[in-house]
Design a protein around this motif. Structure first.
Motif, PDB file in Angstrom:
ATOM      1  N   ALA A  92       0.826  -1.210   0.000  1.00 33.16           N
ATOM      2  CA  ALA A  92       0.000   0.000   0.000  1.00 33.16           C
ATOM      3  C   ALA A  92       0.860   1.260   0.000  1.00 33.16           C
ATOM      4  O   ALA A  92       0.505   2.271  -0.621  1.00 33.16           O
ATOM      5  N   ALA A  93       2.007   1.185   0.692  1.00 34.65           N
ATOM      6  CA  ALA A  93       2.904   2.343   0.782  1.00 34.65           C
ATOM      7  C   ALA A  93       3.853   2.440  -0.401  1.00 34.65           C
ATOM      8  O   ALA A  93       4.593   3.423  -0.526  1.00 34.65           O
ATOM      9  N   GLY A  94       3.857   1.426  -1.286  1.00 37.56           N
ATOM     10  CA  GLY A  94       4.791   1.414  -2.414  1.00 37.56           C
ATOM     11  C   GLY A  94       6.240   1.249  -1.981  1.00 37.56           C
ATOM     12  O   GLY A  94       7.156   1.712  -2.676  1.00 37.56           O
ATOM     13  N   ASP A  95       6.453   0.570  -0.862  1.00 34.77           N
ATOM     14  CA  ASP A  95       7.798   0.407  -0.288  1.00 34.77           C
ATOM     15  C   ASP A  95       8.384  -0.920  -0.770  1.00 34.77           C
ATOM     16  O   ASP A  95       8.184  -1.967  -0.159  1.00 34.77           O
ATOM     17  N   ARG A  96       9.144  -0.879  -1.881  1.00 35.27           N
ATOM     18  CA  ARG A  96       9.650  -2.108  -2.486  1.00 35.27           C
ATOM     19  C   ARG A  96      10.634  -2.832  -1.569  1.00 35.27           C
ATOM     20  O   ARG A  96      10.667  -4.057  -1.530  1.00 35.27           O
ATOM     21  N   ALA A  97      11.441  -2.088  -0.844  1.00 39.22           N
ATOM     22  CA  ALA A  97      12.414  -2.729   0.040  1.00 39.22           C
ATOM     23  C   ALA A  97      11.718  -3.557   1.113  1.00 39.22           C
ATOM     24  O   ALA A  97      12.091  -4.714   1.371  1.00 39.22           O
ATOM     25  N   THR A  98      10.693  -2.991   1.727  1.00 36.26           N
ATOM     26  CA  THR A  98       9.992  -3.736   2.768  1.00 36.26           C
ATOM     27  C   THR A  98       9.191  -4.883   2.174  1.00 36.26           C
ATOM     28  O   THR A  98       8.982  -5.912   2.829  1.00 36.26           O
ATOM     29  N   ILE A  99       8.744  -4.738   0.924  1.00 34.94           N
ATOM     30  CA  ILE A  99       8.112  -5.871   0.234  1.00 34.94           C
ATOM     31  C   ILE A  99       9.111  -7.031   0.133  1.00 34.94           C
ATOM     32  O   ILE A  99       8.781  -8.188   0.394  1.00 34.94           O
ATOM     33  N   GLY A 100      10.354  -6.705  -0.216  1.00 32.98           N
ATOM     34  CA  GLY A 100      11.391  -7.737  -0.274  1.00 32.98           C
ATOM     35  C   GLY A 100      11.619  -8.380   1.083  1.00 32.98           C
ATOM     36  O   GLY A 100      11.739  -9.598   1.192  1.00 32.98           O
TER      37      GLY A 100
END
Length: 340
Positions: A92-100
C-alpha cells in the motif's frame, strides 16, 4: 549496545510513540542475535498495539521485525501473520524494500511450517525485488535462505551454488552476520559430502564470527555442526561437549525447533551406552514438537531412524522424558557435557 542497554530501556519507557517505533526499528536486529529477545518482542507488541498513527510504511517495517523475532523463537504462525500484514502495508505504501523483506519473512515462516515449496517461492520473489533494487545485502540474504531450503530438501548442488554466491557477496559487503550464516551453510554442505576437514574450517570461522558479534543463534548452530563433525571423526567426547553446549544455548534463547533437533542428536550419541537416558531425551523432543506444533525435520538432521530401534525397550523412559521439565532435562545434560 549491551553496555548502554539500561539507558536505552529507560529512554524507551519515557518516549513518545514515534520515538518508541524508531528504537524498535533500530534494535530488532540486535534482539534477533539472542540478547533481550523476549523484551524486544514485548516492545514491538506495545508499539504495534498503539493507535495507527505511524503510517503504513513505518508499521510495515515494524511488522517485519516482529515477524523475524517470532520466527526466531519458532512461533511460525504468529510470524506468518505479521509478515502478511507487513507485505500488505508495504504494498500500500509502495515500499519495495519492505516488500522484499516481507517475502523473506514469509519464507522463513514457511520453512518453520514445513512448506518448503512456499518458502522457495517467497525467497525467489524476495530475490527478484533485491536484484531489481540493486541491493547486494538483500540479494545475499535471499540466496542464503535458498541455500538453507535446498539443504533441507537434500539438494546439495543447488545449496552449494546459492551459498557460494551468498558468501562472495557478504564478504564483499563486509557483513559479518551474513558471512557467518553462509559459512554455516557451507559447513553443513561439506559434512553432507563427507569432507569433514572442510566442514570444520568453515564452521570454525563461523563460530568465531558469531562470538565476535554476540550472535547466540549462530554460535549454537556452529557448535552443533562442529559436534556432528567430531562425531564423524570418531571423537564422541568432543562431539558430546559441543552438542550439549549448542543445546544449552538453544534452550536459553528459546530456539525450540533447533533445541528439539539437539535433543535427538544427543540421544543418538548416548543411545549405544545409555539407552534409558537417550529415550528420555527423545521423549523431551517429542513433547517440545507437540507442544509448539513444530514439524519434525528430515532424518539426516535428527538421526532418529538409527536411534529409535535401540530405544524400543524403554517406553517408560521415553514417556518420562515427555513429562519432565525441560529445564531439568537441560540442566542434567549441562552437567554431563561439563564432565567429559
Amino acid at each position: 549496545m549491551e553496555a548502554d542497554y539500561l539507558n536505552v530501556r529507560a529512554a524507551f519507557e519515557h518516549a513518545d510513540g514515534r520515538t518508541k517505533a524508531r528504537v524498535c526499528l533500530g534494535l530488532w536486529r540486535y534482539w534477533r542475535n539472542g540478547a533481550h529477545i523476549g523484551e524486544g518482542r514485548d516492545w514491538l507488541a506495545l508499539v504495534l498495539a498503539a493507535p495507527d498513527e505511524l503510517g503504513d510504511d513505518v508499521r510495515a517495517r515494524l511488522l517485519h521485525g516482529a515477524a523475524i523475532l517470532a520466527a526466531t523463537q519458532d512461533e511460525h504462525e504468529t510470524a506468518y501473520g505479521f509478515a502478511v500484514d507487513s507485505l500488505g502495508r508495504a504494498t500500500a505504501a509502495g515500499d519495495r524494500a519492505t516488500i522484499g523483506h516481507a517475502h523473506n519473512a514469509l519464507g522463513i515462516a514457511a520453512i518453520g511450517g514445513g512448506d518448503h515449496e512456499a518458502a522457495v517461492a517467497h525467497f525467489e520473489q524476495s530475490l527478484v525485488v533485491w536484484r531489481e533494487l540493486g541491493v547486494p545485502p538483500g540479494v545475499a540474504a535471499a540466496l542464503g535462505n535458498l541455500s538453507k531450503v535446498s539443504l533441507s530438501r537434500g539438494e546439495l548442488a543447488a545449496a552449494e551454488r546459492y551459498a557460494g554466491e551468498c558468501l562472495d557477496l557478504e564478504r564483499a559487503n563486509g557483513n559479518t552476520r551474513g558471512i557467518l550464516l553462509a559459512l554455516e551453510c557451507r559447513g553443513q554442505i561439506m559434512l553432507a559430502r563427507g569432507d569433514v576437514a572442510a566442514a570444520r574450517a568453515a564452521l570454525g570461522e563461523s563460530l568465531a564470527l558469531s562470538r565476535q558479534i554476540g550472535d547466540a543463534f549462530g554460535a549454537a548452530m556452529a557448535q552443533h555442526q562442529l559436534g556432528l563433525a567430531a562425531r564423524a571423526d570418531g571423537d564422541p567426547a568432543e562431539a558430546l561437549r559441543l552438542l550439549v553446549a549448542a543445546l544449552v544455548t538453544r534452550h536459553e534463547v528459546g530456539d525450540r525447533l533447533d533445541l528439539a533437533i539437539s535433543l535427538d542428536v544427543v540421544a543418538a550419541l548416548l543411545a549405544p551406552d545409555d539407552p534409558a537416558h537417550a529415550a528420555r531425551l527423545v521423549g523431551a523432543a517429542d513433547n517440545l514438537r507437540a507442544k509448539h506444533r513444530l514439524t519434525e525435520p528430515p532424518d539426516e538432521q535428527t538421526l532418529r531412524s538409527a536411534t529409535l530401534p535401540m530405544l524400543s525397550a524403554y517406553p517408560r523412559d521415553r514417556a518420562a522424558g515427555r513429562a519432565a521439565s525441560l529445564d531439568h532435562i537441560v540442566a542434567t545434560l549441562k552437567d554431563l557435557g561439563s564432565s567429559v
